[in-house]
Scaffold this motif. Structure first.
Motif, PDB file in Angstrom:
ATOM      1  N   VAL A   1      -2.861   5.997   4.931  1.00  0.00           N
ATOM      2  CA  VAL A   1      -2.878   5.129   3.697  1.00  0.00           C
ATOM      3  C   VAL A   1      -3.417   6.265   2.676  1.00  0.00           C
ATOM      4  O   VAL A   1      -4.511   6.915   3.049  1.00  0.00           O
ATOM      5  CB  VAL A   1      -3.997   3.983   3.765  1.00  0.00           C
ATOM      6  CG1 VAL A   1      -4.113   3.392   2.540  1.00  0.00           C
ATOM      7  CG2 VAL A   1      -3.420   2.897   4.738  1.00  0.00           C
TER       8      VAL A   1
ATOM      9  N   ASP B   1      -5.336   6.055  -0.845  1.00  0.00           N
ATOM     10  CA  ASP B   1      -6.024   5.057  -1.616  1.00  0.00           C
ATOM     11  C   ASP B   1      -5.955   5.555  -2.945  1.00  0.00           C
ATOM     12  O   ASP B   1      -6.546   6.339  -3.454  1.00  0.00           O
ATOM     13  CB  ASP B   1      -7.589   4.978  -1.201  1.00  0.00           C
ATOM     14  CG  ASP B   1      -8.467   4.163  -1.950  1.00  0.00           C
ATOM     15  OD1 ASP B   1      -7.727   3.367  -2.736  1.00  0.00           O
ATOM     16  OD2 ASP B   1      -9.517   3.941  -1.625  1.00  0.00           O
TER      17      ASP B   1
ATOM     18  N   LYS C   1       0.985  -1.213   0.099  1.00  0.00           N
ATOM     19  CA  LYS C   1      -0.183  -0.153  -0.098  1.00  0.00           C
ATOM     20  C   LYS C   1       0.871   1.325   0.066  1.00  0.00           C
ATOM     21  O   LYS C   1       2.163   1.051   0.412  1.00  0.00           O
ATOM     22  CB  LYS C   1      -1.038  -0.029   1.230  1.00  0.00           C
ATOM     23  CG  LYS C   1      -1.908  -1.071   1.314  1.00  0.00           C
ATOM     24  CD  LYS C   1      -2.886  -1.099   2.710  1.00  0.00           C
ATOM     25  CE  LYS C   1      -3.863  -2.106   2.480  1.00  0.00           C
ATOM     26  NZ  LYS C   1      -4.663  -2.102   3.462  1.00  0.00           N
TER      27      LYS C   1
ATOM     28  N   TYR D   1       1.589   5.068   1.571  1.00  0.00           N
ATOM     29  CA  TYR D   1       1.381   5.683   2.912  1.00  0.00           C
ATOM     30  C   TYR D   1       2.000   6.882   2.868  1.00  0.00           C
ATOM     31  O   TYR D   1       3.235   7.116   2.490  1.00  0.00           O
ATOM     32  CB  TYR D   1       1.959   4.563   4.003  1.00  0.00           C
ATOM     33  CG  TYR D   1       1.253   3.466   4.448  1.00  0.00           C
ATOM     34  CD1 TYR D   1       0.171   3.380   5.481  1.00  0.00           C
ATOM     35  CD2 TYR D   1       1.703   2.436   3.850  1.00  0.00           C
ATOM     36  CE1 TYR D   1      -0.329   2.278   5.575  1.00  0.00           C
ATOM     37  CE2 TYR D   1       1.225   1.030   4.069  1.00  0.00           C
ATOM     38  CZ  TYR D   1      -0.031   1.025   4.781  1.00  0.00           C
ATOM     39  OH  TYR D   1      -0.348  -0.081   5.097  1.00  0.00           O
TER      40      TYR D   1
ATOM     41  N   LYS E   1       4.287  -2.851   3.100  1.00  0.00           N
ATOM     42  CA  LYS E   1       3.028  -3.643   3.434  1.00  0.00           C
ATOM     43  C   LYS E   1       2.111  -3.323   4.623  1.00  0.00           C
ATOM     44  O   LYS E   1       1.094  -3.684   4.639  1.00  0.00           O
ATOM     45  CB  LYS E   1       3.763  -5.039   3.903  1.00  0.00           C
ATOM     46  CG  LYS E   1       4.641  -5.710   2.881  1.00  0.00           C
ATOM     47  CD  LYS E   1       5.198  -6.992   3.239  1.00  0.00           C
ATOM     48  CE  LYS E   1       6.094  -7.692   2.176  1.00  0.00           C
ATOM     49  NZ  LYS E   1       6.547  -8.818   2.603  1.00  0.00           N
TER      50      LYS E   1
END
Length: 64
Positions: A51, A53, A2, A4, A20
């Motif tokens: 996070v 997206d 992901k 961040y 991760k």
């Protein structure tokens, strides 16, 4: 993996990290900053992360 956004709580420039987990992203930034410091070393609690997206972006985007 992901994306961040890792932000220092007190001062400094935020970083965008691919990792991760949130904790792994923060640890990567702490290790990165600490390699340049001799006196004060950063700790995990000196940073927070969120996070990003990537699915919410409808167009290619530069994240800076």
């Amino acid at each position: 993996m992901k994306i961040y956004h890792v932000m220092p709580i007190y001062w400094g420039e935020p970083r965008v990290v691919v990792a991760k987990s949130e904790s792994e992203a923060i640890k990567m930034v702490v290790d990165y900053f600490n390699q340049f410091h001799i006196g004060h070393l950063f700790e995990l609690d000196d940073f927070c992360a969120g996070v990003i997206d990537a699915d919410k972006f409808s167009e290619p985007t530069i994240i800076d």
